[in-house]
Design a protein around this motif. Sequence first.
Motif, PDB file in Angstrom:
ATOM      1  N   ALA A  12       0.588  -1.083   0.025  1.00  0.00           N
ATOM      2  CA  ALA A  12      -0.194  -0.001  -0.190  1.00  0.00           C
ATOM      3  C   ALA A  12       0.926   1.174   0.017  1.00  0.00           C
ATOM      4  O   ALA A  12       0.519   2.063   0.736  1.00  0.00           O
ATOM      5  N   ALA A  13       1.801   1.422  -0.874  1.00  0.00           N
ATOM      6  CA  ALA A  13       2.716   2.612  -1.020  1.00  0.00           C
ATOM      7  C   ALA A  13       1.867   3.720  -1.681  1.00  0.00           C
ATOM      8  O   ALA A  13       0.990   3.582  -2.481  1.00  0.00           O
ATOM      9  N   THR A  14       1.825   5.099  -1.102  1.00  0.00           N
ATOM     10  CA  THR A  14       0.807   6.228  -1.485  1.00  0.00           C
ATOM     11  C   THR A  14       1.127   6.146  -2.924  1.00  0.00           C
ATOM     12  O   THR A  14       0.215   6.537  -3.599  1.00  0.00           O
ATOM     13  N   ARG A  15       2.195   6.706  -3.291  1.00  0.00           N
ATOM     14  CA  ARG A  15       2.635   7.147  -4.808  1.00  0.00           C
ATOM     15  C   ARG A  15       2.736   6.085  -5.657  1.00  0.00           C
ATOM     16  O   ARG A  15       2.802   6.472  -6.841  1.00  0.00           O
ATOM     17  N   PRO A  17       1.342   2.327  -5.600  1.00  0.00           N
ATOM     18  CA  PRO A  17       0.797   1.021  -5.026  1.00  0.00           C
ATOM     19  C   PRO A  17       1.289  -0.291  -5.645  1.00  0.00           C
ATOM     20  O   PRO A  17       1.454  -0.234  -6.956  1.00  0.00           O
ATOM     21  N   LYS A  19       4.039  -1.370  -5.266  1.00  0.00           N
ATOM     22  CA  LYS A  19       5.537  -1.343  -5.555  1.00  0.00           C
ATOM     23  C   LYS A  19       6.572  -2.463  -5.548  1.00  0.00           C
ATOM     24  O   LYS A  19       7.342  -2.603  -6.357  1.00  0.00           O
ATOM     25  N   SER A  74       5.049   1.531  10.859  1.00  0.00           N
ATOM     26  CA  SER A  74       6.263   1.904  10.451  1.00  0.00           C
ATOM     27  C   SER A  74       7.031   0.761   9.739  1.00  0.00           C
ATOM     28  O   SER A  74       7.042  -0.356  10.346  1.00  0.00           O
ATOM     29  N   ARG A 203       8.968  15.015   9.559  1.00  0.00           N
ATOM     30  CA  ARG A 203       8.589  14.085   9.008  1.00  0.00           C
ATOM     31  C   ARG A 203       9.996  13.045   8.613  1.00  0.00           C
ATOM     32  O   ARG A 203      10.188  12.447   7.576  1.00  0.00           O
ATOM     33  N   ASP A 229      10.437   5.792  -5.909  1.00  0.00           N
ATOM     34  CA  ASP A 229       9.063   6.315  -5.289  1.00  0.00           C
ATOM     35  C   ASP A 229       7.917   6.613  -6.111  1.00  0.00           C
ATOM     36  O   ASP A 229       6.699   6.833  -5.321  1.00  0.00           O
ATOM     37  N   ASN A 230       8.143   6.493  -7.441  1.00  0.00           N
ATOM     38  CA  ASN A 230       7.109   7.211  -8.192  1.00  0.00           C
ATOM     39  C   ASN A 230       7.123   6.525  -9.329  1.00  0.00           C
ATOM     40  O   ASN A 230       8.077   5.930  -9.825  1.00  0.00           O
TER      41      ASN A 230
END
Length: 248
Positions: A12-15, A17, A19, A74, A203, A229-230
């Motif tokens: 469930a990676a935000t940028r 999914p 991944k 985390s 953060r 990351d994207n």
Amino acid sequence: MTPILLIPARMAATRLPGKPLADIGGLPMIVRVLRQAEAAGIGPVAVAAGDAEIVQAVEAAGGRAVLTDPDLPSGSDRILAALGALDPEGRHNVVINLQGDIPFIAPEAIRACADLLDQRPEADISTVMVAEAGPEDRTNPDMPKVVAAMDPDGRSGRALYFTRSVLFGEGPVWIHHGIYGYRREAIQQFTAAPPSPLERRERLEQLRALELGMTIWSAVLDEAPVSVDNPADLERARAHARSLGAPA
């Protein structure tokens, strides 16, 4: 030292999914990370997975994975859960936390993290950093910086602070990369503590360790590891895999 290498991963990676299972040159990304960790040759390797699909992909590639609670907050908590399942007797006194989105991480970078804990008995945690590639790095909030008291040899430094802000004045700027080595008692203390004020502000969870009074040393790498990351990063990783040829 008796290190164990653990790779936290969840779908469930935000940028980006899904991944961990993204195909990169014929291999799922998590398997590429696993292979690089195994090549470091410093201890057993396992994936701390938040999803059954990741476990299946790792095991299909001959690797080892532990299914952890998907609701853990985390990667560090996922690491601790996997450590308890794999090594309840406490045989491994050092844990290398290797992110699951750096498919071409050099084995030497992983070893540098472990070596620093061996060389610096006062260090609770080790990590890595690289020199900025240009002025755009120092103004990019997505590239956390390490403020470090450098060792005379210039190859490592004691971390004084981590920030997303632009640093004032002349001098080298070090970009942080999220590979961590923990002494076992350090990761236990770290995950037992709630997020700290500076951690929430910047953060950056490593600030929790500094606010707890832990000592972090950072090794200098000559080349930044490629992270995904994207979608644009993923295409660059696939292009790099094509340049390397057949899957490792």
